[in-house]
Design an enzyme around this catalytic site. Structure first.
Site, PDB file in Angstrom:
ATOM      1  N   HIS A 149      44.828  21.053  32.486  1.00  0.00           N
ATOM      2  CA  HIS A 149      44.289  20.472  31.247  1.00  0.00           C
ATOM      3  C   HIS A 149      45.363  19.747  30.439  1.00  0.00           C
ATOM      4  CE1 HIS A 149      40.233  22.464  31.221  1.00  0.00           C
ATOM      5  NE2 HIS A 149      40.846  23.122  32.184  1.00  0.00           N
ATOM      6  N   ASP A 180      49.361  14.811  24.247  1.00  0.00           N
ATOM      7  CA  ASP A 180      48.209  15.696  24.403  1.00  0.00           C
ATOM      8  C   ASP A 180      47.525  15.356  25.714  1.00  0.00           C
ATOM      9  OD1 ASP A 180      46.152  17.509  23.779  1.00  0.00           O
ATOM     10  OD2 ASP A 180      46.120  16.888  21.680  1.00  0.00           O
TER      11      ASP A 180
HETATM   12  P1  ADP Z   1      43.959  21.962  22.423  1.00  0.00           P
HETATM   13  O1  ADP Z   1      43.311  22.090  23.756  1.00  0.00           O
HETATM   14  O2  ADP Z   1      45.406  21.617  22.498  1.00  0.00           O
HETATM   15  O3  ADP Z   1      43.708  23.107  21.524  1.00  0.00           O
HETATM   16  P2  ADP Z   1      41.828  20.031  21.872  1.00  0.00           P
HETATM   17  O4  ADP Z   1      41.661  19.066  20.755  1.00  0.00           O
HETATM   18  O5  ADP Z   1      41.604  19.461  23.229  1.00  0.00           O
HETATM   19  O6  ADP Z   1      43.270  20.684  21.717  1.00  0.00           O
HETATM   20  O7  ADP Z   1      40.796  21.218  21.728  1.00  0.00           O
HETATM   21  C1  ADP Z   1      40.749  22.027  20.588  1.00  0.00           C
HETATM   22  C2  ADP Z   1      39.390  22.711  20.550  1.00  0.00           C
HETATM   23  O8  ADP Z   1      39.473  23.815  19.654  1.00  0.00           O
HETATM   24  C3  ADP Z   1      38.283  21.803  20.078  1.00  0.00           C
HETATM   25  O9  ADP Z   1      37.109  22.034  20.807  1.00  0.00           O
HETATM   26  C4  ADP Z   1      38.113  22.215  18.616  1.00  0.00           C
HETATM   27  O10 ADP Z   1      36.800  22.065  18.131  1.00  0.00           O
HETATM   28  C5  ADP Z   1      38.498  23.676  18.644  1.00  0.00           C
HETATM   29  N1  ADP Z   1      39.101  24.049  17.355  1.00  0.00           N
HETATM   30  C6  ADP Z   1      40.180  23.490  16.751  1.00  0.00           C
HETATM   31  N2  ADP Z   1      40.398  24.042  15.548  1.00  0.00           N
HETATM   32  C7  ADP Z   1      39.445  24.967  15.378  1.00  0.00           C
HETATM   33  C8  ADP Z   1      39.127  25.870  14.328  1.00  0.00           C
HETATM   34  N3  ADP Z   1      39.841  25.925  13.194  1.00  0.00           N
HETATM   35  N4  ADP Z   1      38.072  26.674  14.513  1.00  0.00           N
HETATM   36  C9  ADP Z   1      37.341  26.627  15.653  1.00  0.00           C
HETATM   37  N5  ADP Z   1      37.581  25.799  16.664  1.00  0.00           N
HETATM   38  C10 ADP Z   1      38.624  24.966  16.537  1.00  0.00           C
HETATM   39  C1  G6P Z   2      45.177  24.322  25.377  1.00  0.00           C
HETATM   40  C2  G6P Z   2      45.470  24.832  26.768  1.00  0.00           C
HETATM   41  C3  G6P Z   2      44.541  25.989  27.099  1.00  0.00           C
HETATM   42  C4  G6P Z   2      44.656  27.059  26.023  1.00  0.00           C
HETATM   43  C5  G6P Z   2      44.383  26.455  24.642  1.00  0.00           C
HETATM   44  C6  G6P Z   2      44.553  27.459  23.506  1.00  0.00           C
HETATM   45  O1  G6P Z   2      43.895  23.830  25.379  1.00  0.00           O
HETATM   46  O2  G6P Z   2      45.312  23.769  27.713  1.00  0.00           O
HETATM   47  O3  G6P Z   2      44.862  26.539  28.364  1.00  0.00           O
HETATM   48  O4  G6P Z   2      43.769  28.120  26.265  1.00  0.00           O
HETATM   49  O5  G6P Z   2      45.287  25.386  24.437  1.00  0.00           O
HETATM   50  O6  G6P Z   2      45.805  28.080  23.590  1.00  0.00           O
HETATM   51  P1  G6P Z   2      45.977  29.662  23.751  1.00  0.00           P
HETATM   52  O7  G6P Z   2      47.433  29.857  23.963  1.00  0.00           O
HETATM   53  O8  G6P Z   2      45.462  30.243  22.484  1.00  0.00           O
HETATM   54  O9  G6P Z   2      45.148  30.086  24.932  1.00  0.00           O
END
Ligand code: ADP
Ligand code: G6P
Length: 472
Positions: free
Chosen positions: A162, A370
């Site tokens: 991812h 990202d």
């Molecule tokens: P990452 O995978 O690095 O976390 P992404 O933008 O691809 O970044 O995905 C983040 C996901 O987490 C999104 O689906 C978003 O809606 C969710 N998310 C981010 N902040 C919050 C929050 N404060 N509460 C609930 N869900 C969240």
């Molecule tokens: C990114 C990574 C995921 C991970 C998520 C949240 O989306 O690609 O593998 O699960 O961040 O991070 P965490 O460390 O809380 O699992």
């Protein structure tokens, strides 16, 4: 032990335990892109999700979630420290994100990575019925495909990363680079977010393992491993439906009123992560206020930053710095009842996120690097009336798919300020044209089409595909 024809293996289960307002323990969807992507998909098929429940000690027995079996893998405190916080999130995560923070190497962490990957491989082998498809996810588990193939040669094994896969100059730093590549090559199909990542991988395999490789396939030990780009997406229809729900629309209006009905609301939603460019964004915003280009009374910034990986040193430093900066900006530019930045660290449910997206005129998504960034896609999907502006970093995977966004280099502070002003001043027709094009793209390229294209490539017989995804 019940076995499944589809097994997803990911470090984290799609649910987290949290404390409800009445003090009871409850489970809720974990924030993060991987869970957001896979959760809607698996509701349609009898599958097992193998993962860690977030704590230490014996694995809790969890009930099925939306028909998906939860198979928990126990981690000890030492595993969490050395595998999750160590090798996964202090070595691989920074290295794979352009080394925007210094990757740390410890031999003890590598031992834990091997040990924990072995445990996940054994759990997957237990949960898979004969001939099943096992889909291994992300950087925490790069050795699992190889270990699982040794245990269960009958399985069809997929691996999907991812996060970005770095260029050879960076990957070559890794002390155990050959083992990591070999682990991934245990899969029948290795998927990446972008074609450039597949290219980096092929180059590294050729160079480090001395195996002939091109950007589509690698021949190894008499097997063929296919590689390719499969940009992950969101459940576009679900987000659009949420954003149209009367209670969500009313909530969005209420949020805007609570902000004092400013002319412009800028929103950012991130995990608190140094890859997300939060500090650079705050600096650009505060300079625009200081320069007089933005007036706090007219324009507010809502920054949601849910704490993440809180025991990793680099994350603690970041949180301190962000909170100091938010305090400084509000102290310097806010007025009583009118802060310049509304800063929230709480996790929200999907409806509240949809309301935030509907409320915001500008969504600022400016990561330094990202893999994809699903928040950008969620915002677009929620703008069902084709209004709003997406400010998007060139270094997010989603930028390749959403060229109609206001694209920006987040390292270039002056550029960031200029594009933010451009988005603030853009006329409605321009914004509508951009948003319409982005929404059209996402309606065709949603999470179901992602799964369809990945699983079609993995399972050439097509039998699994018919059961897992809705017809496209
Ligand atoms: P990452 O995978 O690095 O976390 P992404 O933008 O691809 O970044 O995905 C983040 C996901 O987490 C999104 O689906 C978003 O809606 C969710 N998310 C981010 N902040 C919050 C929050 N404060 N509460 C609930 N869900 C969240
Ligand atoms: C990114 C990574 C995921 C991970 C998520 C949240 O989306 O690609 O593998 O699960 O961040 O991070 P965490 O460390 O809380 O699992």
């Amino acid at each position: 032990m019940r076995q499944s024809s589809l097994v997803v293996v990911a470090n984290r289960l799609p649910i987290d335990d949290s404390v409800a307002p009445d003090g009871a323990c409850e489970w809720r969807r974990s924030p993060g892109g991987l869970v957001s992507a896979l959760h809607p998909l698996l509701r349609q098929t009898p599958a097992t999700w193998v993962g860690w429940a977030g704590g230490t000690g014996p694995a809790p027995a969890l009930a099925d979630v939306d028909g998906v079996r939860m198979h928990t893998v126990p981690l000890t405190a030492e595993d969490v420290r050395d595998h999750y916080e160590g090798f996964a999130n202090a070595t691989l995560w920074p290295l794979y994100h352009d080394a925007v923070e210094q990757p740390v190497y410890h031999r003890r962490w590598w031992e834990a990575y091997q040990r924990v990957n072995q445990r996940f491989a054994e759990a997957a082998a237990e949960a898979a019925e004969p001939g099943a498809v096992v889909w291994v996810q992300d950087y925490h588990l790069q050795l699992v495909p190889g270990l699982l193939r040794e245990l269960r040669p009958d399985l069809r094994i997929g691996f999907f990363l991812h996060v970005p896969f770095p260029p050879p100059e960076l990957f070559m730093q890794l002390p155990r680079r050959a083992e990591l590549l070999r682990g991934m090559l245990g899969a029948d199909l290795v998927g990446f977010q972008r074609a450039q990542a597949a290219h980096n991988f092929a180059q590294l395999v050729a160079h480090v393992l001395d195996v002939p490789a091109d950007d589509r396939r690698i021949s190894l030990d008499g097997r063929e491993v296919r590689i390719g780009a499969f940009p992950v997406s969101i459940d576009t229809a679900e987000m659009a439906a949420l954003a149209t729900r009367p209670d969500v629309v009313a909530r969005a209006a209420r949020l805007r009123r609570d902000l004092g009905n400013p002319a412009h609301v800028i929103l950012s939603v991130d995990r608190m992560d140094y890859t997300k460019g939060i500090e650079q964004r705050l600096k650009a915003y505060s300079e625009l206020i200081a320069d007089g280009h933005v007036k706090v009374r007219d324009t507010v910034l809502v920054q949601v930053a849910v704490p993440s990986r809180e025991r990793v040193g680099q994350y603690q430093v970041l949180r301190d710095r962000v909170e100091r900066e938010v305090g400084r900006i509000n102290g310097e530019f806010g007025r009583v009842g009118e802060p310049a930045i509304h800063y929230l660290t709480q996790p929200f449910d999907r409806a509240e996120l949809a309301a935030l997206y509907r409320m915001a005129d500008i969504m600022a998504v400016t990561p330094l690097r990202d893999g994809m960034n699903l928040v950008a896609k969620e915002y677009v999907a929620a703008r069902v009336d084709d209004t709003g502006a997406l400010l998007l970093s060139e270094f997010a995977g989603s930028a390749a798919e959403l060229p109609e966004a206001f694209l920006v280099n987040p390292h270039d502070l002056d550029g960031l300020k200029l594009i933010l002003m451009e988005a603030l001043q853009a006329d409605r027709t321009d914004l509508t044209g951009r948003m319409r094009a982005m929404r059209a793209h996402l309606s065709r390229h949603d999470i179901h089409s992602w799964a369809r294209s990945y699983l079609a490539a993995l399972d050439s017989s097509g039998s699994l595909l018919n059961r897992v995804v809705s017809p496209g």
